[in-house]
Design an enzyme around this catalytic site. Structure first.
Site, short mmCIF file in Angstrom:
data_model
loop_
_atom_site.label_atom_id
_atom_site.label_comp_id
_atom_site.label_asym_id
_atom_site.label_seq_id
_atom_site.Cartn_x
_atom_site.Cartn_y
_atom_site.Cartn_z
N LYS A 27 0.97 -1.49 0.39
CA LYS A 27 0.09 0.43 -0.38
C LYS A 27 0.79 1.12 -0.33
O LYS A 27 1.84 1.40 0.78
CB LYS A 27 -0.61 -0.34 1.57
CG LYS A 27 -1.67 -1.93 0.80
CD LYS A 27 -3.09 -0.95 0.48
CE LYS A 27 -3.92 -2.71 0.26
NZ LYS A 27 -5.05 -2.41 -0.94
N LYS A 45 -1.72 0.45 -3.25
CA LYS A 45 -1.15 -0.48 -4.49
C LYS A 45 -0.79 0.25 -5.73
O LYS A 45 -0.47 -0.60 -6.11
CB LYS A 45 -2.63 -1.00 -4.72
CG LYS A 45 -3.80 -0.16 -4.99
CD LYS A 45 -5.36 -0.67 -4.94
CE LYS A 45 -6.39 -0.01 -5.58
NZ LYS A 45 -7.72 -0.81 -4.88
N LYS A 90 1.22 -10.20 -3.31
CA LYS A 90 0.54 -9.58 -3.82
C LYS A 90 0.38 -8.61 -4.50
O LYS A 90 0.37 -7.17 -4.03
CB LYS A 90 -0.54 -10.27 -3.36
CG LYS A 90 -1.58 -10.86 -4.90
CD LYS A 90 -2.95 -10.65 -4.26
CE LYS A 90 -4.41 -9.79 -4.60
NZ LYS A 90 -4.69 -9.25 -5.32
N ASP A 128 -1.88 -5.18 -6.72
CA ASP A 128 -3.47 -5.93 -6.67
C ASP A 128 -4.29 -5.38 -8.08
O ASP A 128 -3.17 -5.74 -9.24
CB ASP A 128 -4.18 -4.34 -5.73
CG ASP A 128 -5.55 -4.71 -4.73
OD1 ASP A 128 -5.83 -5.64 -5.22
OD2 ASP A 128 -5.72 -4.01 -3.96
N GLU A 129 -5.60 -5.51 -8.01
CA GLU A 129 -6.21 -5.42 -9.72
C GLU A 129 -5.75 -4.80 -10.27
O GLU A 129 -5.25 -5.16 -11.77
CB GLU A 129 -7.62 -5.37 -9.26
CG GLU A 129 -8.20 -4.32 -8.56
CD GLU A 129 -7.63 -3.51 -7.51
OE1 GLU A 129 -8.59 -2.39 -7.06
OE2 GLU A 129 -7.54 -4.31 -6.25
N HIS A 165 -8.22 -12.70 -8.85
CA HIS A 165 -9.02 -11.55 -8.55
C HIS A 165 -10.34 -11.86 -8.85
O HIS A 165 -10.44 -11.48 -10.27
CB HIS A 165 -8.01 -10.30 -8.26
CG HIS A 165 -8.29 -9.36 -7.77
ND1 HIS A 165 -9.64 -8.47 -7.85
CD2 HIS A 165 -8.32 -8.62 -6.83
CE1 HIS A 165 -9.47 -7.62 -6.87
NE2 HIS A 165 -8.51 -7.70 -6.23
N ARG A 166 -10.72 -10.24 -8.24
CA ARG A 166 -12.48 -10.45 -8.94
C ARG A 166 -12.90 -8.90 -8.67
O ARG A 166 -14.09 -9.38 -8.84
CB ARG A 166 -13.40 -11.74 -7.69
CG ARG A 166 -13.59 -10.99 -6.50
CD ARG A 166 -14.31 -11.76 -5.18
NE ARG A 166 -14.58 -10.86 -4.18
CZ ARG A 166 -15.68 -11.20 -2.89
NH1 ARG A 166 -16.48 -11.47 -3.33
NH2 ARG A 166 -15.29 -10.54 -2.18
N HIS A 224 -10.34 -15.01 -4.42
CA HIS A 224 -10.93 -14.05 -3.11
C HIS A 224 -12.69 -14.38 -3.65
O HIS A 224 -13.40 -14.27 -3.67
CB HIS A 224 -11.32 -12.92 -3.35
CG HIS A 224 -9.17 -12.46 -3.53
ND1 HIS A 224 -9.13 -11.45 -3.13
CD2 HIS A 224 -8.82 -13.00 -4.21
CE1 HIS A 224 -7.67 -11.21 -2.73
NE2 HIS A 224 -7.70 -12.20 -4.36
N LYS A 238 -14.07 -5.08 5.31
CA LYS A 238 -14.22 -3.51 4.46
C LYS A 238 -15.51 -3.74 3.18
O LYS A 238 -16.19 -2.91 3.25
CB LYS A 238 -13.60 -2.50 3.97
CG LYS A 238 -12.50 -3.29 2.89
CD LYS A 238 -11.85 -1.97 2.41
CE LYS A 238 -10.79 -2.33 1.07
NZ LYS A 238 -9.88 -1.49 0.67
N SER A 261 -10.97 -11.37 2.08
CA SER A 261 -9.37 -10.39 1.57
C SER A 261 -10.18 -8.89 1.65
O SER A 261 -11.18 -8.89 1.81
CB SER A 261 -8.68 -9.93 0.64
OG SER A 261 -10.20 -10.21 -0.31
N GLY A 274 -9.69 -5.15 3.80
CA GLY A 274 -10.20 -4.94 5.24
C GLY A 274 -9.42 -5.65 7.02
O GLY A 274 -10.63 -5.15 7.79
N GLN A 327 -5.55 -13.02 3.79
CA GLN A 327 -5.05 -11.57 3.24
C GLN A 327 -5.01 -10.10 3.72
O GLN A 327 -6.16 -9.63 3.42
CB GLN A 327 -5.00 -11.26 1.31
CG GLN A 327 -4.02 -9.97 0.65
CD GLN A 327 -4.76 -9.64 -0.61
OE1 GLN A 327 -4.67 -10.98 -1.37
NE2 GLN A 327 -5.38 -8.54 -1.21
N ALA A 328 -4.05 -9.23 3.80
CA ALA A 328 -3.63 -8.09 4.68
C ALA A 328 -2.68 -8.09 3.52
O ALA A 328 -1.95 -7.72 4.05
CB ALA A 328 -3.57 -8.37 6.31
N GLY A 329 -3.77 -6.07 3.60
CA GLY A 329 -3.07 -4.97 2.95
C GLY A 329 -2.96 -3.81 3.94
O GLY A 329 -1.40 -3.49 4.79
#
Length: 415
Positions: free
Chosen positions: A151, A153, A177, A179-180, A269-270, A302, A310, A338, A340, A360-362
């Site tokens: 982050k 991202k 990872k 991110d999208e 990733h969705r 995910h 979140k 994943s 939040g 998964q935590a960012g």
């Protein structure tokens, strides 16, 4: 020749054959129509009917979809297997989730679930590894594997991105990872990021004695994705990541075929899923999107946080159970929790979803007051505490990184 009209596509007493694909829909008919009338129109439009009565040969009517089992606003529709080209997910979805979503005969319609017969499932490869990635690539034992996204991202340079990965790996995370929305931008080009991150992975493995890996986002035009998969394998990576909804199911199938040759696992990733599943009474459920992904061959996907993150969620637990269940011999899929998450919610998360997952935590790592490495150590400690049945506050007495995380975020889910 036989005349067929909308009502001919409805048979409340129909018993589907074992080889038929049966889909469950929730339907709100348009004004002036009842559920029966709407169901006949849905079955007609998604198979071989049209808006006016047709005279067709009898062998054609044998290929009609049949609406049956009308229960309140839910309808099941059975589709003969001959309607589908083997192994063509795009064509299957054009049938069961195509024009029918825009019909004037329905105010709302949602594809809730599918029951896949062996004949249709056999046309798809399914995952190459599935939940076995925990043993194939890591030495995590029974604990969940863990992942993090740097982050912010997007915006980090290649050097910054790789260093964040190193700090997270050394702190105890298994997977870095992308991110999208990080692929191959000028500030962090794909191949430079790949090689720099894998170099730092190797250093982290040497330092920790643990296996580490990198979920690098290969999403792009299909040929570029295949080239990127080749590069991942050439540089010693174990995974590719694909934004499966935005890239498309056909592109995913091409990547799956190449990854079979390369021995790479696929992290799904969705992103964009909510365009289909956010509105509860219209679109396509996340349960179904997960089914399509499993058939096409992803190894992780995910599925939400069971209400502890979140993002809005559907039935995370039910979706995960479907991903684990037998599907005519196809491998299972590892669910990813994943969005939040932070160390304070880990025990509640694992109580709800079990331990055969990826956590998964960012921000819940990188937002730690003492930095990424401390955040990763806090997440790892929270998982180990939950696995041992030890209260977090008790574990935090011995792990200052966890104590700081609990002081920062507490044990409540973010909003």
């Amino acid at each position: 020749m036989t005349g067929i009209a909308y009502e001919d596509f409805l048979d409340r007493d129909y018993e589907p054959a074992d080889d038929e694909l049966v889909c469950t829909f929730r339907v709100r008919p348009a004004a002036g129509l009842d559920v029966d009338a709407a169901a006949g129109r849905i079955a007609s439009e998604s198979s071989n009917g049209t808006w006016t009565e047709l005279e067709v040969p009898g062998e054609v009517t044998a290929l009609s979809a049949t609406a049956f089992d009308v229960d309140g606003d839910e309808v099941r529709i059975a589709y003969p297997p001959e309607l589908f080209e083997p192994g063509n997910m795009a064509q299957v979805l054009s049938c069961i989730a195509g024009n029918i979503l825009g019909m004037k005969a329905v105010e709302r319609i949602r594809l809730l679930d599918c029951a896949w017969p062996a004949e249709i499932a056999a046309g798809f490869p399914g995952p190459q590894f599935g939940t076995a990635v925990r043993e194939e690539f890591f030495d995590a034992g029974d604990r969940p594997i863990t992942a993090t996204v740097p982050k912010p991202k997007v915006g980090l340079s290649t050097e910054q991105h790789a260093q964040v990965g190193y700090e997270a790996w050394v702190g105890g995370v298994d997977l870095l990872k992308d991110d999208e929305n990080l692929t191959g931008q000028s500030f962090n080009p794909f191949e430079e990021r790949l090689t720099a991150s894998l170099d730092r992975r190797d250093a982290a493995e040497d330092e920790t004695g643990e296996e580490k890996s990198y979920l690098v986002n290969v999403t792009a035009e299909t040929r570029t994705m295949l080239e990127r998969a080749d590069a991942v394998a050439a540089h010693g990576g174990e995974y590719v990541m694909v934004d499966v909804v935005t890239a498309g199911w056909s592109a995913l199938q091409s990547v799956r075929e190449r990854c079979e040759d390369l021995g790479l696992a696929i992290h799904a990733h969705r992103a964009m899923h909510a365009a289909f599943d956010r509105i509860a009474d219209h679109g396509v459920s996340m349960r179904c999107l997960a089914q399509f992904a499993r058939l096409c061959g992803v190894d992780h996907i995910h599925t939400g946080t069971a209400g502890l993150g979140k993002m809005e969620n559907e039935d995370t637990v039910g979706i995960n159970e479907w991903l684990y269940d037998d599907l005519h011999g196809l491998r299972d899929v590892l669910p990813v929790a994943s969005g939040g998450l932070h160390p304070g919610v880990v025990p509640a998360l694992l109580e709800r979803v079990g331990t055969n997952v990826c956590v998964q935590a960012g921000g819940g790592i990188h937002g730690h007051p003492d930095g990424t490495r401390a955040g990763a150590a806090a997440l790892r400690a929270s998982i180990e505490a939950a696995m041992a049945g030890v209260p977090l506050q008790e574990r935090a007495a011995d792990v200052p990184e966890l104590a700081a995380a609990l002081e920062t975020w507490g044990t409540d889910a973010p909003r």
